[in-house]
Scaffold this active site. Structure first.
Site, PDB file in Angstrom:
ATOM      1  CG  LEU A 171      65.023 -12.278  83.894  1.00 56.31           C
ATOM      2  CD1 LEU A 171      66.147 -12.492  84.909  1.00 56.31           C
ATOM      3  CD2 LEU A 171      65.479 -12.782  82.522  1.00 56.31           C
ATOM      4  NE  ARG A 183      56.647 -10.215  79.987  1.00 54.69           N
ATOM      5  CZ  ARG A 183      57.956 -10.472  80.082  1.00 54.69           C
ATOM      6  NH1 ARG A 183      58.467 -10.905  81.224  1.00 54.69           N
ATOM      7  NH2 ARG A 183      58.760 -10.301  79.050  1.00 54.69           N
ATOM      8  CD  GLU A 192      52.801 -41.753  95.193  1.00 57.48           C
ATOM      9  OE1 GLU A 192      52.671 -40.529  95.414  1.00 57.48           O
ATOM     10  OE2 GLU A 192      53.909 -42.308  95.104  1.00 57.48           O
ATOM     11  CB  CYS A 224      53.123 -42.704  98.614  1.00 58.74           C
ATOM     12  SG  CYS A 224      52.860 -40.943  98.825  1.00 58.74           S
TER      13      CYS A 224
HETATM   14  C1  AOF Z   1      55.908 -39.740  96.322  1.00 61.94           C
HETATM   15  N1  AOF Z   1      54.973 -39.026  95.649  1.00 61.94           N
HETATM   16  O1  AOF Z   1      54.203 -37.130  94.739  1.00 61.94           O
HETATM   17  C2  AOF Z   1      56.371 -37.104  95.642  1.00 61.94           C
HETATM   18  C3  AOF Z   1      57.365 -37.879  96.306  1.00 61.94           C
HETATM   19  O2  AOF Z   1      59.094 -34.037 102.725  1.00 61.94           O
HETATM   20  P1  AOF Z   1      58.199 -35.052 102.114  1.00 61.94           P
HETATM   21  O3  AOF Z   1      57.549 -35.941 103.102  1.00 61.94           O
HETATM   22  O4  AOF Z   1      57.211 -34.456 101.143  1.00 61.94           O
HETATM   23  O5  AOF Z   1      59.141 -36.014 101.252  1.00 61.94           O
HETATM   24  C4  AOF Z   1      59.915 -35.565 100.199  1.00 61.94           C
HETATM   25  C5  AOF Z   1      60.346 -36.758  99.395  1.00 61.94           C
HETATM   26  O6  AOF Z   1      59.185 -37.434  98.912  1.00 61.94           O
HETATM   27  C6  AOF Z   1      61.144 -36.446  98.143  1.00 61.94           C
HETATM   28  O7  AOF Z   1      62.524 -36.315  98.410  1.00 61.94           O
HETATM   29  C7  AOF Z   1      60.867 -37.691  97.320  1.00 61.94           C
HETATM   30  O8  AOF Z   1      61.628 -38.767  97.826  1.00 61.94           O
HETATM   31  C8  AOF Z   1      59.420 -37.972  97.631  1.00 61.94           C
HETATM   32  N2  AOF Z   1      58.541 -37.313  96.658  1.00 61.94           N
HETATM   33  N3  AOF Z   1      57.098 -39.176  96.590  1.00 61.94           N
HETATM   34  O9  AOF Z   1      55.678 -40.887  96.691  1.00 61.94           O
HETATM   35  C9  AOF Z   1      55.139 -37.742  95.310  1.00 61.94           C
HETATM   36  N4  AOF Z   1      56.574 -35.806  95.320  1.00 61.94           N
HETATM   37 ZN    ZN Z   2      54.860 -40.109  99.006  1.00 58.27          ZN
END
Ligand code: AOF
Ligand code: ZN
Length: 363
Positions: A210, A213, A59, A91
């Protein structure tokens, strides 16, 4: 506001999120599109996919991309926007501050710091919020993340290549069961998974790398795990020789200590208990998940496949079936198209040259 385009735009958003699958551990790869609707149809003004390594979140990237155009836009997000303060602010709050007027998400985030709070934050700010669009597809794409959050272990995909008469191979001989297209597809699967696992027997028999490639995707190789109760791994194997560039971890009984030569080659270990006659796989998977790994592809051999099936730790099966028969085959496959437990449901099937890939998911 135009709701007619929701399906098309969320589908595009899901495809965009897949770009960083396998590259964002321990975070999920999420997609975001910010869209304005005019008389001439929708216009994407910002897009974001979770950055390599997991941060910034999708976001934030989309909002920065849109700038002032984020005001009044509709946000499509494949996972509920986060609600917690960590290295970055939530976010959900970023979307509110950016002036987004409607948010459509595919599914909720089971992370206990989020779990509905992201959606609530948006609603409390007066933003029209809708969730569940393409939930099933998003849950499949995020299966690794969900598994790690809810089961404390990675999502396990068992990959098998079987001859038309049900053999995995011939002992002591390296046999190619599937053709080029199927092997390319297997490499694509490697690019999208966080990690891959084989038994020591496969290392001795095939000396595999593994890695992925495929041209342009060589930097997307998964972490490599090898199972051997006694901590053995040939020092001259391709895996050991490349351990400094693509990590290799040997999973072994706690009774065995890694040799200095393996350690200085870059190989690391995970130790586990022995139960019955094998390593305690559930414990192994918990340790792997604790290292931030959300998905694991089990790629060989027959004994390892059997032990994951026996321990009921397989979530998905990718069965490549060749038209070729192996009359002298002597390694039977634990599964064939006709011999598959009712626990698994057919999800999709695909022709790859002369081979057929059938995917099954745990019901
Ligand atoms: C979102 N947008 O693109 C992602 C989310 O350690 P942090 O602060 O990066 O938080 C990790 C958590 O953020 C993860 O467990 C999940 O709840 C969320 N991931 N959330 O709004 C994103 N990748
Ligand atoms: Zn987020």
């Amino acid at each position: 506001m135009n709701y007619d385009y929701d399906h098309k735009l969320m589908a595009a958003c899901l495809r965009y999120a897949r770009r960083h699958r396998g590259l964002t551990a321990s975070n999920p790869s999420v997609g975001t599109l910010l869209v304005h609707f005019g008389t001439d149809g929708p216009r994407i003004v910002g897009r974001g996919v979770t950055a390599i390594g997991g941060r910034p979140h999708a976001e934030r990237i989309a909002i920065d991309c849109a700038g002032e155009l984020a005001i009044g836009s509709t946000a499509y997000v494949t996972l509920e926007p986060c609600a917690h303060h960590a290295s970055t602010p939530p976010c959900a709050q970023a979307l509110i501050h950016a002036g987004v007027s409607r948010v459509v998400t595919a599914c909720s985030d089971p992370d206990e710091r989020v779990n509905g709070r992201g959606h609530k934050m948006l609603q409390d700010a007066g933003i029209v919020t809708q969730t569940g669009l393409f939930r099933k597809n998003a849950s499949e794409d995020l299966s690794g993340y969900f598994s790690r959050q809810l089961k404390r272990r990675p999502h396990v995909v068992l990959k098998l290549a079987v001859s038309s008469d049900g053999w995995l191979g011939i002992k002591g001989k390296e046999i190619l069961i599937t053709g080029r297209l199927a092997r390319y597809y297997g490499h694509r699967m490697r690019a999208e998974t966080d990690s891959i696992l084989v038994g020591r027997g496969t290392v001795e028999a095939d000396d595999p790398l593994l890695t992925c490639r495929l041209p342009g995707l060589r930097n997307r190789s998964p972490r490599r795990f090898v199972l051997d109760q006694k901590g053995r791994l040939p020092v001259g194997s391709q895996l050991v020789r490349t351990a400094c560039t693509v990590p290799v971890t040997l999973i072994t009984s706690w009774k065995y200590v890694l040799s200095n030569r393996l350690y200085y080659s870059g190989v690391r270990t995970i130790s586990a208990e022995i139960i019955e006659d094998g390593l305690a796989l559930f414990e192994v998977l918990e340790d792997i998940a604790a290292q931030g790994v959300s998905s694991l592809m089990v790629e060989g051999g027959a004994q390892v496949a059997e032990s994951f099936l026996k321990a009921d730790l397989v979530d998905e099966i990718a069965l490549f079936t060749s038209k070729k028969s192996l009359k002298e085959g002597d390694i039977p496959s634990p599964l064939t198209q006709k011999k598959i437990s009712k626990k698994f449901q057919l999800r999709r099937s695909l022709n790859l040259g002369d081979d057929r890939l059938t995917q099954f998911f745990r019901a």
